[in-house]
Design a protein around this motif. Structure first.
Motif, PDB file in Angstrom:
ATOM      1  N   ASN A 172       3.839  -1.083   9.504  1.00 57.33           N
ATOM      2  CA  ASN A 172       4.174   0.095   8.866  1.00 57.33           C
ATOM      3  C   ASN A 172       5.079  -0.088   7.584  1.00 57.33           C
ATOM      4  N   THR A 227       1.228   2.620   8.918  1.00 59.13           N
ATOM      5  CA  THR A 227       1.540   4.206   8.402  1.00 59.13           C
ATOM      6  C   THR A 227       2.392   3.992   6.881  1.00 59.13           C
ATOM      7  N   ARG A 241      -2.668   6.750   7.785  1.00 57.55           N
ATOM      8  CA  ARG A 241      -3.199   5.372   7.745  1.00 57.55           C
ATOM      9  C   ARG A 241      -4.526   5.409   7.124  1.00 57.55           C
TER      10      ARG A 241
END
Length: 403
Positions: A172, A227, A241
């Motif tokens: 992320n 993300t 995403r």
């Protein structure tokens, strides 16, 4: 009950070269002693019962969906043929089965093979593929402004039993950098590594590992990107995403007499999605190529067989998007990774693999950018035939393995 075959020998054409012409079913009942002559891998033909009539697909588009029992064949006008037959494999996975007297895909015909189960087509004489059979998966954009792409067609049996073989998600994004790209799906080879997000803030996902192949099965998917995080701006959100591509599907053709392919058979993986608009996400990993199996006393290929991996999606900047990776190539070349669609610093995804030794590569991101997705690994092309011939102009990717 008995099964009587008339094999007409011919001196011209591919089937004539093999020593077989189209077999004509004179009596469609089965004698156990006769069917015992046929010993294909992975199933007992004597247990299939009386085959359905010969199936000849003329020019046009057809879909075989393995969702229900042994599957259904349809065209734009409705269901043409259905099957109640299935085979349970050693790992307890189920394969849809179509058993017919003969099977032909004419030039100008395309058969798309989709659904949750792999497909086995068993012909009690010959199989001739002069048109196209496509068991591959495909990526498509479903939201143009947001640049959201996902798998829009899942090849038969793709992504099943992929625990441990799917590409891993990228890391992320941190506050000041982009997300990592997803790893490519694994199958015959190892999927490519996803690229690191900008400022080395998020690692790329690892590719799925290689696998042995004891059963008929499709390829495995690529991983998602990480993300987007706080850097995202509308239409993206912090949870945005890029999706990984699906693996290619699985199809096995088995014939009592002979198989000829002058057209094409494909089981290619889908490309990974590029970063959504204004997300600074990495790209999704490409799906691995699937499975093509041929099983007959004689097999001649002068056309194309492909089970290639899809390309990784391109990472994107906070001001733009990343291009999608290409679906696995039907011409034997590596699928291209997605590059930058808009903005200033996206990083390309890795190429899809076309053979065991070529795995997808991926570049690392920099600044507020996502890393590229890793390319999908190659699938399997397996040929079980004592008389297997591929002409000089045949295109087979990855190279076929003889069993």
């Amino acid at each position: 009950m008995r099964l009587v075959w008339l094999l007409v020998l011919a001196a011209s054409g591919c089937r004539g070269i093999l020593g077989f012409e189209d077999a004509v079913l004179v009596d469609a009942t089965i004698d156990v002693a006769s069917c015992a002559r046929w010993q294909p891998q992975g199933f007992d033909p004597c247990a299939l019962g009386t085959p359905q009539p010969a199936l000849d697909l003329g020019p046009g588009t057809y879909v075989y969906d393995t969702t229900t029992a042994g599957g259904q064949l349809s065209n734009g006008a409705g269901v043409i043929q259905s099957s109640a037959l299935t085979v349970t494999q050693a790992d307890q996975s189920v394969v849809a089965v179509l058993s017919v007297a003969a099977f032909t895909v004419e030039a100008g015909a395309t058969l798309e093979v989709v659904g949750p189960k792999p497909l086995l087509i068993a012909s009690w004489s010959t199989i001739a593929v002069d048109g196209a059979i496509d068991a591959g998966s495909q990526l498509g954009v479903t939201d143009v402004p947001g640049h959201i792409a996902q798998t829009i067609r899942l090849g038969a049996g793709a992504d099943q039993g992929c625990t441990g073989l799917a590409g891993m998600a990228g890391g992320n994004a941190a506050a000041a950098g982009g997300a990592g790209g997803g790893g490519g799906g694994g199958f015959q080879g190892t999927g490519g590594l996803g690229g690191t997000g900008g400022n080395a803030s998020a690692a790329g996902g690892t590719g799925g590992p290689s696998a042995a192949l004891p059963v008929i099965r499709g390829g495995c998917p690529g991983g998602t990107s990480g993300t987007a995080g706080a850097i995202a701006a509308a239409p993206a959100t912090a949870a945005s995403r890029a999706q990984g591509g699906a693996g290619g599907g699985a199809i096995r053709l088995a014939a009592l007499a002979a198989i000829t392919v002058t057209g094409s058979i494909g089981a290619n993986g889908a490309g990974g999605a590029g970063a959504p608009t204004r997300s600074a996400c990495g790209g999704g990993g490409g799906g691995a190529g699937g499975y093509i199996g041929l099983d007959a006393p004689a097999a001649m290929i002068s056309g194309t067989l492909t089970a290639n991996g899809g390309g990784g999606g391109g990472g994107g900047p906070a001001t733009g998007a990343g291009n999608d990776g290409s679906d696995g190539s039907a011409d034997g070349s590596p699928a291209s990774g997605g590059g930058l669609a808009s903005g200033g610093c996206g990083r390309p995804g890795g190429q899809g693999s076309i053979q065991l030794t070529l795995t997808g590569a991926s570049a690392t991101g920099s600044d507020a950018c996502g890393g590229g997705g890793g390319g999908g690994a190659a699938g399997f092309i397996l040929v079980a035939s004592p008389a297997y011939t591929a002409t000089a102009d045949a295109r087979i990717s990855p190279p076929a393995t003889q069993q």
